[in-house]
Design a protein around this motif. Sequence first.
Motif, PDB file in Angstrom:
ATOM      1  N   GLU A   4       8.629   6.669  -4.765  1.00 28.78           N
ATOM      2  CA  GLU A   4       8.553   6.583  -2.950  1.00 28.78           C
ATOM      3  C   GLU A   4       8.431   7.507  -2.677  1.00 28.78           C
ATOM      4  N   ARG A  50      -1.338   4.913  -1.466  1.00 27.58           N
ATOM      5  CA  ARG A  50      -1.383   3.242  -1.842  1.00 27.58           C
ATOM      6  C   ARG A  50      -2.417   2.956  -2.582  1.00 27.58           C
ATOM      7  N   SER A  55       2.928   4.667  -4.135  1.00 27.78           N
ATOM      8  CA  SER A  55       3.952   4.061  -3.672  1.00 27.78           C
ATOM      9  C   SER A  55       4.570   4.269  -1.918  1.00 27.78           C
ATOM     10  N   LEU A  57       5.756   4.503   2.156  1.00 30.48           N
ATOM     11  CA  LEU A  57       6.578   3.806   2.457  1.00 30.48           C
ATOM     12  C   LEU A  57       6.271   4.483   4.303  1.00 30.48           C
ATOM     13  N   SER A  75       0.848  -4.328   6.916  1.00 27.33           N
ATOM     14  CA  SER A  75       1.511  -4.796   5.974  1.00 27.33           C
ATOM     15  C   SER A  75       0.497  -6.020   4.656  1.00 27.33           C
ATOM     16  N   GLY A  78       0.171  -4.738   1.274  1.00 31.91           N
ATOM     17  CA  GLY A  78       1.312  -4.694   0.658  1.00 31.91           C
ATOM     18  C   GLY A  78       2.012  -2.195   0.996  1.00 31.91           C
ATOM     19  N   ILE A  79       2.173  -2.372   1.702  1.00 32.60           N
ATOM     20  CA  ILE A  79       1.897  -0.859   2.069  1.00 32.60           C
ATOM     21  C   ILE A  79       3.429  -1.289   3.147  1.00 32.60           C
ATOM     22  N   GLN A  80       4.820  -1.266   2.452  1.00 29.33           N
ATOM     23  CA  GLN A  80       6.060  -1.050   3.157  1.00 29.33           C
ATOM     24  C   GLN A  80       5.951  -0.366   4.187  1.00 29.33           C
ATOM     25  N   GLN A  81       7.257  -1.276   5.055  1.00 26.82           N
ATOM     26  CA  GLN A  81       6.642  -0.166   6.738  1.00 26.82           C
ATOM     27  C   GLN A  81       8.507  -0.163   7.608  1.00 26.82           C
ATOM     28  N   ALA A  82       8.370   1.107   8.371  1.00 31.26           N
ATOM     29  CA  ALA A  82       9.603   0.981   8.472  1.00 31.26           C
ATOM     30  C   ALA A  82       9.600   1.674  10.055  1.00 31.26           C
ATOM     31  N   TYR A 127      17.255   5.159   5.537  1.00 29.06           N
ATOM     32  CA  TYR A 127      16.283   5.831   4.512  1.00 29.06           C
ATOM     33  C   TYR A 127      15.894   6.918   3.781  1.00 29.06           C
ATOM     34  N   THR A 131      15.364   8.851  -0.038  1.00 30.82           N
ATOM     35  CA  THR A 131      14.761   9.331  -0.400  1.00 30.82           C
ATOM     36  C   THR A 131      13.797  11.182  -0.690  1.00 30.82           C
TER      37      THR A 131
END
Length: 318
Positions: A4, A50, A55, A57, A75, A78-82, A127, A131
Motif C-alpha cells: 500500500e 490504482r 494500492s 490510500l 470511493s 475503489g480507492i481507500q481514503q482517509a 496509518y 505504512t
Amino acid sequence: MSQEVLILGLNPAWQRLFYLDKFTPGEVHRIERVEEYGSGKGINCALVLRLLGGSPLMMHFLGSEHGSRIFDEISAYGIQQAPVWIKEPTRICTTIVSGGDSTELIEPSPVLTEYENEDFIQTLNDYWSSTQSVALCGTFPLGFNIEQLNALDFAGKKIYVDAIEGIDTWLEKGVELLKINMQEYCKLLTRLGLPIVLSSPQFWKMTATAVLERLPIKALVVTDEDAPVRAFRLVEKKFQGVQIQPPQIQVNNRIGAGDSFFAGWLYADGMGMDFEHCLIKATAVATARCEVDRPCNLKLERVAEVEMMLADAVEKLE
C-alpha cells in the motif's frame, strides 16, 4: 504490487473542464462541452496508480459540497481514503482546453484551522506506523502546520516527493524519489545557491551531481513538457544520468501528466523494476495519459505500446 502507498495529496480541487475550438481572451465563448470531477496532484496520482494495479490510500482535506463529491467519486474507483473534513470548501480549478492547449484558473486553497491541523495529525498517526511507502504530492493548504509533518519518524519508510515548496526537511531526511519539473528544478537550484547556466553543456551533470551530493535523494527526475525527461542518481558516489524523449502524440489534455508520471514510477519501483525501467514505465504512463481526456480514462494497452516504443530510447548523460 500489493504494498500500500499512502498518498498525501493535501490540496485537492474540484475540476471544471471547458472544451472550446478556439479560446480568445476578451471574447464571449459558447462552451461546447463541460466535464467536472475530482482532481489535484494526489487524486490524479492515486487514480492512475490504482489503474496500474497499485494500492493507494488517499489522504486529503475535503470541505463542503465539492469535498463530498470528491469523496464519493474516489470511493467509486475503489480507492481507500482517509479524509480530513474541514469547514472551508474545497477549491475549484477551472481549465479551458482549446487546440491542445490548456489555460488553468485555480482558486486559492482553503485556510485550515488549528483544530483541523490537529485532526489531520491524529488521522495520519493512525496509518503512519503501518505504512512503508509514502508519496507527497503537490502543495499544502494555507494554514497547514508543516512542522507536525516534519516531526514524524521516517525510519524504515520509502518516501517519494512530487513537490517543491515546504519539502526541505523531507529531502534532508532522505527520499527515494524527488520528481519535479524544470521550473521547480531551477527553484531548487536557487535555494541551494547553485548557478543556473542552461547554455553550459555540463549543466545537467554539474547541477544534478551537486544536488545529489548535498541531499540524500536516491533518484532525481526532472520533467519538461515535450523535452526529454531526465533522471539522475549517484551509484557508489559516481554520477549516473539518463534521459528519454517522449514520443510525439496527438495531445488531448495534459492535465495530470506529471502526476501520472509519478504514479508510473511509484508502480514500477514497487514492482522492483530497475532505474531505467522505472523511467520508461513512468514516461509511457504520462504519454498515454495525455492522449485521453482524464487520468481515470488511461488505457493500459496504450501504456504497454508506448513502453515497447521506448524500450531502446534511454540515452546516457555523460
